[in-house]
Design a protein around this motif. Structure first.
Motif, short mmCIF file in Angstrom:
data_model
loop_
_atom_site.label_atom_id
_atom_site.label_comp_id
_atom_site.label_asym_id
_atom_site.label_seq_id
_atom_site.Cartn_x
_atom_site.Cartn_y
_atom_site.Cartn_z
N TYR A 139 0.90 -1.11 -0.24
CA TYR A 139 0.18 0.00 0.10
C TYR A 139 0.82 1.16 -0.06
O TYR A 139 1.96 1.30 0.63
N GLN A 162 1.11 5.22 0.93
CA GLN A 162 0.36 6.12 1.92
C GLN A 162 0.80 7.66 1.61
O GLN A 162 1.95 7.82 2.23
N PRO A 216 1.26 12.05 1.79
CA PRO A 216 0.62 12.88 3.08
C PRO A 216 -0.73 12.95 3.17
O PRO A 216 -1.15 13.29 4.23
N SER A 217 -1.48 12.75 2.21
CA SER A 217 -2.95 12.82 2.49
C SER A 217 -3.57 11.79 3.26
O SER A 217 -4.56 11.87 4.29
N ARG A 218 -2.88 10.89 3.76
CA ARG A 218 -2.87 9.72 4.75
C ARG A 218 -3.79 8.66 4.08
O ARG A 218 -4.14 7.69 4.75
N GLN A 219 -4.42 8.84 2.80
CA GLN A 219 -5.29 7.89 2.23
C GLN A 219 -4.25 6.62 1.82
O GLN A 219 -3.27 6.66 1.20
N MET A 220 -4.57 5.39 2.32
CA MET A 220 -3.84 4.18 1.86
C MET A 220 -4.42 3.77 0.55
O MET A 220 -5.67 3.54 0.15
#
Lengths: 116, 114
Positions: A37, A39, A41-45
């Motif tokens: 996966y 990730q 900086p937006s944190r979405q995996m």
């Protein structure tokens, strides 16, 4: 219990070059799935690629490919022709093929920097 | 097709206050997961739902955390009271079923407890 280890906390690569991220895992099961996966900086995996343990052929998705060595319990990710947008944290993850064990077990991640 | 939706995206609270996170999975996905991701680490599962039933909550700190998935669709994760150590990103994911290969993640809720 299964464990996933990513021994490279940080990696860097020049734009357009190739980089390989390492992952090892420990399990007593014979049937499972492995994932990479991404990730940002937006944190979405975001799923990059997955591999079924029963398949000997290494998975490939465009510029991303894996080197799956079941006996060695190794699952590395190769990124070819690296692009600036590839910069992110990359997580290796394990999932049992048995329904009762469908949680993902993640490694601690590798921060990839792409230099222009 | 819409992805997994989470709200809020960010939350700052003082310790001992309650907080709740909401997740709407991908339409048709029966399995829903809540993960917690501490800074510099990979996510860890808190709880898994099959439809409206919690089937794996062994990692959920039940003294202060609770979750529900009414009607087997949306889910809410609650912390009461919050502690400083609860500061983390809370990720929701869904899959077609527990046996499905791939879990799809939402954008997460970043919680800061002061």
């Amino acid at each position: 219990a299964q464990t996933v280890t990513q021994s490279q906390p940080e990696m860097s690569v020049q734009e357009a070059e190739t980089v390989t991220l390492s992952c090892t895992y420990d399990t007593s099961e014979s049937d499972y799935y492995l994932f990479w996966y991404k990730q940002p900086p937006s944190r979405q995996m975001i799923l990059v690629i997955r591999q079924e343990a029963y398949k000997q052929q290494n998975a490939t998705e465009n510029r991303f490919s894996v080197n799956f060595q079941k006996a060695a319990k190794s699952f590395s990710l190769k990124i070819s022709d690296s692009q600036l947008g590839d910069a992110a944290m990359y997580f290796c993850a394990y999932r049992s093929a048995y329904t009762s064990g469908s949680r993902l077990t993640f490694g601690e991640g590798t921060q990839l920097t792409v230099n222009p | 097709e819409a992805g997994v939706v989470q709200s809020p995206r960010y939350k700052i609270i003082e310790k001992k206050q309650p907080v709740a996170f909401w997740c709407n999975p991908i339409s048709g996905h029966n399995t829903l997961y809540w993960y917690r991701q501490n800074l510099g680490q990979g996510p860890e599962l808190l709880i898994r739902y099959e439809n409206e039933e919690a089937v794996d909550d062994s990692q959920l700190p039940k003294d202060r955390f609770s979750a529900e998935r009414l009607k087997g669709v949306d889910s809410t994760l609650k912390i009461q009271p919050a502690e400083l150590g609860d500061s983390a990103v809370y990720l929701c994911a869904s899959s077609l079923s527990a046996g499905a290969e791939t879990q799809y993640f939402g954008p997460g809720t970043r919680l800061l407890v002061l």
